[in-house]
Design a protein around this motif. Structure first.
Motif, PDB file in Angstrom:
ATOM      1  N   GLU A  36     -16.306  18.434 -25.319  1.00  0.00           N
ATOM      2  CA  GLU A  36     -15.331  19.064 -26.205  1.00  0.00           C
ATOM      3  C   GLU A  36     -14.328  18.039 -26.732  1.00  0.00           C
ATOM      4  OE1 GLU A  36     -11.955  22.596 -26.172  1.00  0.00           O
ATOM      5  OE2 GLU A  36     -12.799  21.903 -24.281  1.00  0.00           O
ATOM      6  N   LEU A  37     -14.012  18.146 -28.004  1.00  0.00           N
ATOM      7  CA  LEU A  37     -12.957  17.361 -28.639  1.00  0.00           C
ATOM      8  C   LEU A  37     -11.913  18.354 -29.125  1.00  0.00           C
ATOM      9  CD1 LEU A  37     -15.354  15.034 -30.599  1.00  0.00           C
ATOM     10  CD2 LEU A  37     -13.954  14.377 -28.652  1.00  0.00           C
ATOM     11  N   ARG A  38     -10.634  17.949 -29.127  1.00  0.00           N
ATOM     12  CA  ARG A  38      -9.549  18.877 -29.459  1.00  0.00           C
ATOM     13  C   ARG A  38      -8.639  18.324 -30.551  1.00  0.00           C
ATOM     14  NH1 ARG A  38      -7.569  20.091 -23.315  1.00  0.00           N
ATOM     15  NH2 ARG A  38      -9.531  20.947 -22.565  1.00  0.00           N
ATOM     16  N   HIS A  39      -8.095  19.239 -31.323  1.00  0.00           N
ATOM     17  CA  HIS A  39      -7.055  18.883 -32.296  1.00  0.00           C
ATOM     18  C   HIS A  39      -5.844  19.749 -32.016  1.00  0.00           C
ATOM     19  CE1 HIS A  39      -7.567  22.477 -34.874  1.00  0.00           C
ATOM     20  NE2 HIS A  39      -8.812  22.417 -34.434  1.00  0.00           N
ATOM     21  N   SER A  40      -4.711  19.373 -32.566  1.00  0.00           N
ATOM     22  CA  SER A  40      -3.463  20.099 -32.323  1.00  0.00           C
ATOM     23  C   SER A  40      -3.619  21.556 -32.727  1.00  0.00           C
ATOM     24  CB  SER A  40      -2.327  19.459 -33.115  1.00  0.00           C
ATOM     25  OG  SER A  40      -1.142  20.200 -32.944  1.00  0.00           O
ATOM     26  N   ASP A  41      -3.174  22.437 -31.855  1.00  0.00           N
ATOM     27  CA  ASP A  41      -3.279  23.867 -32.146  1.00  0.00           C
ATOM     28  C   ASP A  41      -1.980  24.440 -32.697  1.00  0.00           C
ATOM     29  OD1 ASP A  41      -1.620  24.010 -29.939  1.00  0.00           O
ATOM     30  OD2 ASP A  41      -3.071  25.056 -28.671  1.00  0.00           O
ATOM     31  N   GLY A  42      -0.970  23.595 -32.866  1.00  0.00           N
ATOM     32  CA  GLY A  42       0.299  24.057 -33.403  1.00  0.00           C
ATOM     33  C   GLY A  42       1.153  24.802 -32.389  1.00  0.00           C
ATOM     34  N   GLU A  43       0.670  24.935 -31.155  1.00  0.00           N
ATOM     35  CA  GLU A  43       1.409  25.652 -30.120  1.00  0.00           C
ATOM     36  C   GLU A  43       1.677  24.776 -28.908  1.00  0.00           C
ATOM     37  OE1 GLU A  43      -0.485  29.367 -29.248  1.00  0.00           O
ATOM     38  OE2 GLU A  43      -0.700  29.850 -31.355  1.00  0.00           O
ATOM     39  N   GLY A  44       1.724  23.467 -29.122  1.00  0.00           N
ATOM     40  CA  GLY A  44       2.068  22.574 -28.028  1.00  0.00           C
ATOM     41  C   GLY A  44       0.963  21.626 -27.604  1.00  0.00           C
ATOM     42  N   ALA A  45      -0.293  21.990 -27.789  1.00  0.00           N
ATOM     43  CA  ALA A  45      -1.382  21.093 -27.396  1.00  0.00           C
ATOM     44  C   ALA A  45      -1.508  19.974 -28.425  1.00  0.00           C
ATOM     45  CB  ALA A  45      -2.695  21.858 -27.284  1.00  0.00           C
ATOM     46  N   ASP A  46      -1.541  18.744 -27.939  1.00  0.00           N
ATOM     47  CA  ASP A  46      -1.655  17.584 -28.823  1.00  0.00           C
ATOM     48  C   ASP A  46      -3.110  17.291 -29.149  1.00  0.00           C
ATOM     49  OD1 ASP A  46       1.098  17.143 -28.844  1.00  0.00           O
ATOM     50  OD2 ASP A  46       1.009  15.892 -27.054  1.00  0.00           O
ATOM     51  N   SER A  47      -3.311  16.597 -30.273  1.00  0.00           N
ATOM     52  CA  SER A  47      -4.650  16.182 -30.657  1.00  0.00           C
ATOM     53  C   SER A  47      -5.154  15.075 -29.744  1.00  0.00           C
ATOM     54  CB  SER A  47      -4.642  15.642 -32.087  1.00  0.00           C
ATOM     55  OG  SER A  47      -4.320  16.647 -32.996  1.00  0.00           O
ATOM     56  N   ASP A  48      -6.466  15.037 -29.551  1.00  0.00           N
ATOM     57  CA  ASP A  48      -7.079  13.928 -28.835  1.00  0.00           C
ATOM     58  C   ASP A  48      -6.922  12.664 -29.662  1.00  0.00           C
ATOM     59  OD1 ASP A  48      -7.971  15.535 -26.756  1.00  0.00           O
ATOM     60  OD2 ASP A  48      -9.982  15.776 -27.589  1.00  0.00           O
ATOM     61  N   ALA A  49      -6.860  11.536 -28.980  1.00  0.00           N
ATOM     62  CA  ALA A  49      -6.892  10.232 -29.639  1.00  0.00           C
ATOM     63  C   ALA A  49      -8.195   9.562 -29.237  1.00  0.00           C
ATOM     64  CB  ALA A  49      -5.708   9.377 -29.224  1.00  0.00           C
ATOM     65  N   ILE A  50      -8.779   8.843 -30.162  1.00  0.00           N
ATOM     66  CA  ILE A  50     -10.036   8.131 -29.920  1.00  0.00           C
ATOM     67  C   ILE A  50      -9.788   6.648 -30.115  1.00  0.00           C
ATOM     68  CG2 ILE A  50     -12.363   7.758 -30.828  1.00  0.00           C
ATOM     69  CD1 ILE A  50     -12.364  10.765 -31.565  1.00  0.00           C
ATOM     70  N   LEU A  51     -10.236   5.858 -29.165  1.00  0.00           N
ATOM     71  CA  LEU A  51     -10.194   4.405 -29.288  1.00  0.00           C
ATOM     72  C   LEU A  51     -11.621   3.947 -29.564  1.00  0.00           C
ATOM     73  CD1 LEU A  51      -7.945   3.569 -26.206  1.00  0.00           C
ATOM     74  CD2 LEU A  51      -7.248   3.766 -28.594  1.00  0.00           C
ATOM     75  N   TRP A  52     -11.833   3.431 -30.758  1.00  0.00           N
ATOM     76  CA  TRP A  52     -13.172   3.011 -31.163  1.00  0.00           C
ATOM     77  C   TRP A  52     -13.073   1.805 -32.085  1.00  0.00           C
ATOM     78  CZ3 TRP A  52     -15.443   3.267 -36.163  1.00  0.00           C
ATOM     79  CH2 TRP A  52     -16.787   2.929 -36.197  1.00  0.00           C
ATOM     80  N   ASN A  53     -13.918   0.843 -31.847  1.00  0.00           N
ATOM     81  CA  ASN A  53     -13.996  -0.341 -32.707  1.00  0.00           C
ATOM     82  C   ASN A  53     -12.647  -1.060 -32.815  1.00  0.00           C
ATOM     83  OD1 ASN A  53     -15.588  -2.048 -34.228  1.00  0.00           O
ATOM     84  ND2 ASN A  53     -15.220  -0.959 -36.139  1.00  0.00           N
ATOM     85  N   GLY A  54     -11.894  -1.062 -31.712  1.00  0.00           N
ATOM     86  CA  GLY A  54     -10.607  -1.751 -31.672  1.00  0.00           C
ATOM     87  C   GLY A  54      -9.477  -1.025 -32.379  1.00  0.00           C
ATOM     88  N   GLN A  55      -9.701   0.213 -32.796  1.00  0.00           N
ATOM     89  CA  GLN A  55      -8.678   0.966 -33.512  1.00  0.00           C
ATOM     90  C   GLN A  55      -8.454   2.320 -32.855  1.00  0.00           C
ATOM     91  OE1 GLN A  55      -9.744   1.196 -37.644  1.00  0.00           O
ATOM     92  NE2 GLN A  55      -9.812  -1.010 -37.872  1.00  0.00           N
ATOM     93  N   ARG A  56      -7.300   2.894 -33.146  1.00  0.00           N
ATOM     94  CA  ARG A  56      -6.935   4.206 -32.602  1.00  0.00           C
ATOM     95  C   ARG A  56      -7.037   5.245 -33.718  1.00  0.00           C
ATOM     96  NH1 ARG A  56      -3.478   5.296 -27.946  1.00  0.00           N
ATOM     97  NH2 ARG A  56      -2.715   7.425 -28.102  1.00  0.00           N
ATOM     98  N   TRP A  57      -7.616   6.397 -33.384  1.00  0.00           N
ATOM     99  CA  TRP A  57      -7.847   7.464 -34.342  1.00  0.00           C
ATOM    100  C   TRP A  57      -7.298   8.774 -33.776  1.00  0.00           C
ATOM    101  CZ3 TRP A  57     -10.419   5.631 -38.677  1.00  0.00           C
ATOM    102  CH2 TRP A  57     -11.045   4.391 -38.524  1.00  0.00           C
ATOM    103  N   ARG A  58      -6.731   9.630 -34.617  1.00  0.00           N
ATOM    104  CA  ARG A  58      -6.197  10.935 -34.202  1.00  0.00           C
ATOM    105  C   ARG A  58      -7.105  12.030 -34.748  1.00  0.00           C
ATOM    106  NH1 ARG A  58      -2.906  14.507 -37.023  1.00  0.00           N
ATOM    107  NH2 ARG A  58      -2.519  12.901 -38.575  1.00  0.00           N
ATOM    108  N   VAL A  59      -7.564  12.904 -33.870  1.00  0.00           N
ATOM    109  CA  VAL A  59      -8.432  14.011 -34.269  1.00  0.00           C
ATOM    110  C   VAL A  59      -7.614  15.017 -35.079  1.00  0.00           C
ATOM    111  CG1 VAL A  59      -9.849  15.928 -33.434  1.00  0.00           C
ATOM    112  CG2 VAL A  59      -9.962  13.700 -32.284  1.00  0.00           C
TER     113      VAL A  59
END
Length: 119
Positions: A75-98
Motif C-alpha cells: 500500500e502507498l498513501r497520500h494525504s487524506d486531509g485529516e491529519g495523515a501525511d503523504s508517503d515520501a519515496i526516496l528513489w534515484n537519489g531524489q525525494r518524491w511526495r505521493v
C-alpha cells in the motif's frame, strides 16, 4: 484482463526505492504533530508520470516539473486531509511526495503518482 502484477517484482523492470511513512498524533491542544518514519526498502516499477496523471491530483493552478508513477505490491498513501501525511519515496537519489494513489490491490498492486521535492 491481463495480469501484469508479476512485472512489479521482475528485475528486468523493477527497481529498489525507499518508502518513508510519517506517523504522528494530535497534541492536547488539538494540533497535529508529524513524526518522521524510518525508511523501508521496497521494490517496484518506477516510471516518469504522464502530465494528465499529475494534473488530476494537484490543486488548480499548481504545477509539478518532475513527477513519477510507482507501481508496487504494498500500500502507498497520500494525504487524506485529516491529519495523515503523504508517503515520501526516496528513489534515484531524489525525494518524491505521493500526491495520488490508485488502489489496484485486487489486481495485485498499488499505483502512486509522486512529485519531486527539493532537498
Amino acid at each position: 484482463m491481463i495480469d501484469v502484477s508479476e512485472l512489479i517484482d521482475d528485475p528486468d523492470f523493477a527497481s529498489a526505492f525507499e518508502l518513508i511513512r510519517s506517523s504522528g498524533g494530535f497534541e492536547n491542544e488539538g494540533e497535529y504533530v508529524a513524526a518522521p518514519g524510518q525508511p523501508e526498502k521496497r521494490i517496484g516499477v518506477v516510471q516518469p508520470a504522464k502530465a494528465e496523471d499529475v494534473a488530476q491530483f494537484l490543486p488548480e493552478g499548481e504545477r509539478a516539473n518532475r513527477a513519477i508513477t510507482v507501481y508496487c505490491r504494498q500500500e502507498l498513501r497520500h494525504s487524506d486531509g485529516e491529519g495523515a501525511d503523504s508517503d515520501a519515496i526516496l528513489w534515484n537519489g531524489q525525494r518524491w511526495r505521493v500526491i495520488g494513489v490508485r488502489n489496484w490491490s485486487g489486481e495485485g498492486f498499488w499505483q502512486a503518482t509522486a512529485v519531486g521535492i527539493a532537498g
